[in-house]
Design an enzyme around this catalytic site. Sequence first.
Site, PDB file in Angstrom:
ATOM      1  N   CYS A 136     -10.119   5.207  12.450  1.00  0.00           N
ATOM      2  CA  CYS A 136      -8.990   4.277  12.543  1.00  0.00           C
ATOM      3  C   CYS A 136      -7.678   4.988  12.232  1.00  0.00           C
ATOM      4  O   CYS A 136      -7.328   5.188  11.060  1.00  0.00           O
ATOM      5  CB  CYS A 136      -9.199   3.113  11.574  1.00  0.00           C
ATOM      6  SG  CYS A 136      -7.812   1.962  11.541  1.00  0.00           S
ATOM      7  N   CYS A 139      -5.092   2.965  10.255  1.00  0.00           N
ATOM      8  CA  CYS A 139      -5.387   2.863   8.817  1.00  0.00           C
ATOM      9  C   CYS A 139      -5.065   4.172   8.091  1.00  0.00           C
ATOM     10  O   CYS A 139      -4.581   4.162   6.962  1.00  0.00           O
ATOM     11  CB  CYS A 139      -6.865   2.551   8.570  1.00  0.00           C
ATOM     12  SG  CYS A 139      -7.558   1.319   9.652  1.00  0.00           S
ATOM     13  N   ASP A 140      -5.349   5.314   8.705  1.00  0.00           N
ATOM     14  CA  ASP A 140      -5.381   6.573   7.949  1.00  0.00           C
ATOM     15  C   ASP A 140      -4.352   7.625   8.362  1.00  0.00           C
ATOM     16  O   ASP A 140      -4.240   8.652   7.691  1.00  0.00           O
ATOM     17  CB  ASP A 140      -6.788   7.199   8.066  1.00  0.00           C
ATOM     18  CG  ASP A 140      -7.849   6.290   7.456  1.00  0.00           C
ATOM     19  OD1 ASP A 140      -7.510   5.568   6.510  1.00  0.00           O
ATOM     20  OD2 ASP A 140      -8.994   6.304   7.937  1.00  0.00           O
TER      21      ASP A 140
END
Length: 310
Positions: A136, A139-140
């Site tokens: 993701c 997200c990261d």
Amino acid sequence: MEIVEKIYDVIVIGGGPGGLSAALYSSRADLDTLILDAGLPGGQLNNTEKIENYAGFSSISGSDLAQEMYKGALQFGAEYTFGPVDRVENTNEYKQVISGKKIYRSHAVIIATGSENKKLNVSGEEEFKGRGISYCAVCDAVFYRNKEVVVVGGGNSAVEEGSYLSQFADKVTLIHRRDQLKAQKILQDRAFANDKMEFIWDTEVEEIMGDSFVNELTLYNHPTGERSQFKTDGIFIYIGLVPNTRPFADLGILNEEGWIETDEQMRTSIEGIYAVGDVRQTALRQVATAVGDGSVAGNDVFNYIQSIKE
Ligand code: NAP
């Protein structure tokens, strides 16, 4: 086990674009509707930076669209509850949806559980998950500011997320097992024009290595048969999807690959059980197609409930 007293007309399993659209249509048709969700409302939308191929929005962030869809889905009285589903049983009288210690009952079920990212299944993937391996970018990506990362895959996700990562990382190397990408042309053009992106063709990642964090990959090149080591700070894996259908395995509605087969009204082979969105066997998996599927099912389920109550 606790049997929830209320008997719903429809239980929608999953709160992504497909499930939320189905709930919007069924609740607006005055059906008692419950959405059982296992994550954030909006599903995969929350892992998408921006959407620019959903009519009506030239560009909108995934999480903003998720919020709007969630609000819209609840405006006609649909209930929303967190509850990962373990199993669905098709009894003579009701559909029973088992979530933890609770049994929910309804006349119809709409499955909208979507899919999740496929794993590479190589050595080091389990070990370094969350320590340099991600599925993701939204997200990261922020953890890779000024670092060098690898993206694996050649579809829309790999190319789009690679471009997104290049806003943070110094260099993004896309490694693909073929000699050309499968992504839409507009996404390819952007990636090829991005001077922070590089491409390694005909190559597979064989092993992911590191100390406390990923720092090296073993690559295998097809035409030459050569193995090489590649230094990297992180690896993002985007090699396709697997359906979230384990809870429905006993119903006999999955095909060989695990996707759910439906007709044009989104009906599965079991009366009163529908499937919509990414979890369905379908040629195109997009926000728009999930919304379309959900609307069709949410509409058809009204006719079904009428027919069984007559
Ligand atoms: P995808 O379209 O299925 O592409 C998967 C890619 O990964 C392919 O290039 C495939 O290569 C490669 N691959 C598969 N298994 C592999 C393995 N074991 N090792 C190395 N490479 C492997 O998957 P996706 O890109 O994740 O997209 C999923 C769905 O979401 C698609 O329907 C896509 O269109 C949709 N999506 C749409 C958008 C958009 O419209 N903007 C954005 C993101 C995703 P081969 O060709 O060799 O099999």
